[in-house]
Write an enzyme that holds these catalytic residues in place. Structure first.
Site, short mmCIF file in Angstrom:
data_model
loop_
_atom_site.label_atom_id
_atom_site.label_comp_id
_atom_site.label_asym_id
_atom_site.label_seq_id
_atom_site.Cartn_x
_atom_site.Cartn_y
_atom_site.Cartn_z
N GLU A 114 0.70 -1.70 0.60
CA GLU A 114 0.58 -0.26 0.06
C GLU A 114 1.08 1.13 0.09
O GLU A 114 1.96 1.51 1.16
CB GLU A 114 -0.71 -0.45 1.32
CG GLU A 114 -2.07 1.31 1.40
CD GLU A 114 -3.16 1.30 2.28
OE1 GLU A 114 -2.66 -0.07 3.06
OE2 GLU A 114 -3.46 2.42 2.26
N ASN A 170 -4.83 4.95 -1.87
CA ASN A 170 -5.59 5.83 -1.74
C ASN A 170 -6.30 6.67 -2.20
O ASN A 170 -5.55 6.95 -3.18
CB ASN A 170 -5.03 5.88 -0.28
CG ASN A 170 -5.09 5.11 0.47
OD1 ASN A 170 -5.94 4.04 0.71
ND2 ASN A 170 -3.55 4.53 1.05
N GLU A 195 -8.43 2.25 -2.96
CA GLU A 195 -9.18 1.47 -2.01
C GLU A 195 -9.28 2.83 -1.65
O GLU A 195 -8.91 4.53 -2.09
CB GLU A 195 -7.88 1.84 -0.21
CG GLU A 195 -6.88 0.69 -1.05
CD GLU A 195 -5.96 0.16 0.03
OE1 GLU A 195 -5.79 1.46 1.40
OE2 GLU A 195 -4.60 -0.41 0.21
N ASP A 210 -11.96 0.55 2.00
CA ASP A 210 -10.99 0.81 2.78
C ASP A 210 -12.10 0.82 4.22
O ASP A 210 -12.92 1.34 4.15
CB ASP A 210 -9.99 1.94 2.35
CG ASP A 210 -8.65 1.76 2.78
OD1 ASP A 210 -8.58 1.12 3.82
OD2 ASP A 210 -8.46 3.13 2.96
N GLU A 264 -6.44 -5.03 8.58
CA GLU A 264 -5.19 -3.94 8.99
C GLU A 264 -5.03 -4.01 10.31
O GLU A 264 -5.54 -4.28 10.79
CB GLU A 264 -5.81 -2.93 8.62
CG GLU A 264 -6.23 -2.20 7.07
CD GLU A 264 -6.60 -0.93 6.46
OE1 GLU A 264 -6.58 -0.54 5.55
OE2 GLU A 264 -8.10 -0.28 7.72
#
Ligand code: C2E
Ligand code: CA
Ligand code: CA
Length: 648
Positions: free
Chosen positions: A408, A469, A501, A531, A588
């Site tokens: 990520e 993101n 995300e 997310d 996460e």
């Protein structure tokens, strides 16, 4: 004989004189302006008959001339009359008032319409220039005077000035005044005349909602603050957050009509004397005559209740969300109009951050928040100017194999004095200010090369993907997909290696549109992850309908699962649900080995968390992180070794 002949001559002379006198007497009528007569003479004298006839010719010609003049005058009068009527028609149609200023006397003559435009009694329409000027708004008066006198002095070709003028109800109207000077042969101005057009509709009314606009709000606020004694008041701003949904798939005029209908219903929820004012971005302002929170809450409740109902549009129901910000005015500590507006803006901005339906009051701490926001903005602008964006990456590891599935990309900013700045200090502001897109592009420029970097591929293989993101704004940007495709092809990277995300909140603002966009993105081969699932108000409904591949379960759901059995139940239920729905799952925020073990027991494979690695600067990745050893499934592990811990 001679005597007799002289007597005859005398007689003739006397007759002649008498006849000439008679002709003169007849002609006297012409002295009084009458020409309707004939001169006649009884005389046999040829000369006198000639004189009478000549006079008659002259009279005839005078009469003809008079008739011609009369006819021309009649014709002219008809034309003037016609023109006056036409002018009146034009003035009525344009709704203009007419004014005429006699320079010497200083008197202004005004038309009936001029007075009625302001709701003033006409009373013959005579006023002094000062009387007119005194009705003009303080901030505009000097400009009006300047415009009049510049034209009077010959500096401008006409008067053309727009200003605010107080009407009979003490409300402000916007008017456009145009005028021209009439000058004598020496160029000296004798009078000035012109029109006054009511432009209130154009200037003080919002064309979309047909409510008073921001300029009108300024006038209201100025008026309220000028009142003596000053009363306690509150400026309330109310924002509809997803008006775009009304326009979704519906003809624009139908959506506009629905919005206007809604606005009218909103207006009716307010006390009659409270104006509803339309500001940009579907925000509405109101001024209430109280600063008491409970009374303000009561006053806003009907409005909020109205919006708790869907708006019917084209047979469909659209739910609108809203936030409100309130700045109360303490009469003991008056503020300027600008400050008051600013306070309400801050309260509203803060309410927006606090989520749908929030109502926030202005208070001093908001200033601190504002300072932080502006600091963040400076930070972002500095980073954009100096290429200060830094890409950190955090691995998402398949715990069962130890393989890195994905990295990520997490943004940081580098500031010379502050060093590396974490997203918590700037992401929100970047999203709000629209600066996130250029930041994100810089991030991508750094992140994409890692997919082809020799050392990275040697360490982690060449099938891992990159997850980035996206903020709401970016997701809703119609050019997003094109931008992504362009940047991927510039780096020679397949869309299959990219994942985006998105959070539920960004989808919630306009789900139908967001889903269409996500469908297109997935159609292009880019995967989509939801997310932060489980943080805030997650809705299970989204899980079934959102076009996506992966659910990333938020740290909030994972924290303390080892010690809190009830949390463990919730997490296991969520995971089971996602598995049933066939989504990939990433958990996460896994920090502890025991948590990992539980997750492995439940069949979760993809893990992101400090347990494996903190986010690392790209240039430290190979040096600081190696793929971990696989985690053994506990049942088997316990049987085999008695250990419940995966090897790392
Ligand atoms: P996120 O997308 O949920 O990213 C994961 C965050 O959790 C990261 O924080 C990461 O450092 C942190 N994290 C990961 N594992 C653990 C753990 O085991 N324990 C704890 N306590 N934290 C963990 P980070 O990097 O500070 O990022 C915060 C948020 O900023 C991100 O949350 C994301 O919402 C946002 N963000 C970061 N980069 C970008 C970006 O490029 N664009 C956008 N729109 N948002 C970004
Ligand atoms: Ca994320
Ligand atoms: Ca997350």
């Amino acid at each position: 004989m001679r005597e007799a002949s002289s007597t005859v001559t005398d007689d003739r002379e006397r007759r002649l004189i008498a006849q000439v006198d008679s002709i003169s007497n007849q002609l006297c009528q012409a002295v009084d302006g009458g020409f309707e007569f004939h001169v006649h003479t009884d005389s046999d004298e040829i000369a006198l008959q000639k004189l009478a006839q000549l006079n008659n010719f002259v009279l005839d010609s005078v009469r003809r001339t008079i008739r011609d003049l009369q006819a021309s005058r009649d014709e002219l009068e008809i034309r003037v009359d016609e023109r006056t009527q036409r002018l009146n028609l034009v003035l009525t149609a344009t709704n203009d008032g007419v004014w005429e200023w006699d320079i010497d006397s200083g008197n202004i003559t005004l038309s009936q319409r001029w007075s009625s435009m302001l709701g003033l009694p006409h009373e013959g329409g005579q006023r002094g220039l000062d009387d007119w000027l005194s009705r003009i708004h303080d901030d505009d008066r000097a400009e009006v005077q300047r415009s009049l006198y510049q034209h009077l002095d010959g500096l401008t070709s006409a008067v053309n000035v727009e200003y605010r003028i107080r009407d009979a109800r003490d409300a402000w109207r916007m008017v456009l005044c145009r005028g021209l000077c009439q000058r004598n042969g020496d160029g000296v101005a004798i009078r000035m005349a012109g029109t006054q057009t009511d432009t209130t509709e154009q200037r003080l009314v919002d064309p979309l909602t047909r409510l008073p606009n921001g300029a009108y709000l300024d006038l209201l606020l100025q008026g309220r603050l000028a009142r003596i004694p000053l009363a306690a008041m509150a400026l309330v701003k109310f924002q509809l957050l997803n008006v775009a949904s009304l326009f979704d798939g519906v003809a624009v005029d139908i959506a506009v009509a629905a919005l206007r209908g809604l606005v009218q219903r909103m207006r009716r929820q307010l006390p009659p004397r409270v104006a509803l004012i339309a500001l940009p971005e579907h925000t509405f302002a109101m001024i209430f005559e109280t600063d008491a929170a409970d009374r303000l809450n009561d006053a806003l409740e009907p409005l909020e209740a109205l919006l708790a109902q869907p708006v019917e549009i084209d047979g469909q129901q659209v739910w609108l969300s809203h936030v409100s910000g309130i700045a109360a005015l303490n009469p003991a500590e008056p503020v300027s109009v600008d400050e008051w507006r600013h306070q309400s803006r801050l309260a509203l901005a803060n309410a927006r951050l606090s989520g749908v339906g929030s109502r926030r009051y202005y208070s001093e701490p908001l200033r601190h928040w504002e300072r932080q926001t502006s600091h963040a903005e400076q930070l972002i602008r500095g980073a954009l100017a100096t290429r200060g964006v830094r890409c950190f990456v955090q691995p998402i590891v398949d715990a069962t194999t130890g393989e890195v599935r994905c990295f990520e990309a997490l943004m940081r900013l580098h500031e010379p004095n502050e060093g590396i700045v974490a997203p918590v200090s700037f992401i929100e502001v970047a999203e709000r200010s629209g600066l996130i897109a250029p930041l994100w592009e810089m991030l991508m420029e750094q992140a994409l090369p890692m997919l082809k970097d020799g050392a990275v591929c040697e360490r982690f293989g060449d099938s891992f993907s990159l997850s980035v993101n996206l903020s709401t704004r970016q997701l809703m940007d119609p050019h997003l997909l094109d931008t992504m495709i362009a940047i991927l092809s510039r780096h020679g990277v397949s869309p299959r290696r990219l994942q985006i995300e998105v959070t539920e909140t960004s989808v919630l603002s306009d789900p139908a549109r967001a889903f269409r966009i996500l469908d297109r993105i997935r159609g292009a081969g880019i995967s989509v992850a939801l997310d932060d699932f489980g943080s805030g108000y997650s809705s299970l409904a989204q899980l079934t309908s959102m076009p996506m591949d992966t659910v990333k379960i938020d740290r909030e759901l994972v924290m303390n699962v080892t010690t809190l059995p009830r949390k463990r139940h919730v997490l296991s239920a969520v995971i089971a649900l996602c598995q049933r729905l066939d989504y990939r799952i990433v958990v996460e925020g896994v920090e502890e080995r025991e948590t990992l073990n539980i997750l492995c027991d439940w069949g979760v494979t993809d893990i992101q968390g400090y347990l494996y690695s903190r986010p690392l600067p790209l240039d430290r990745l190979v040096a600081d992180f190696s793929p971990p050893r696989p985690c053994r499934v506990r049942g088997a592990g316990r049987a085999a070794s008695g250990s419940s811990l995966p090897a790392a």
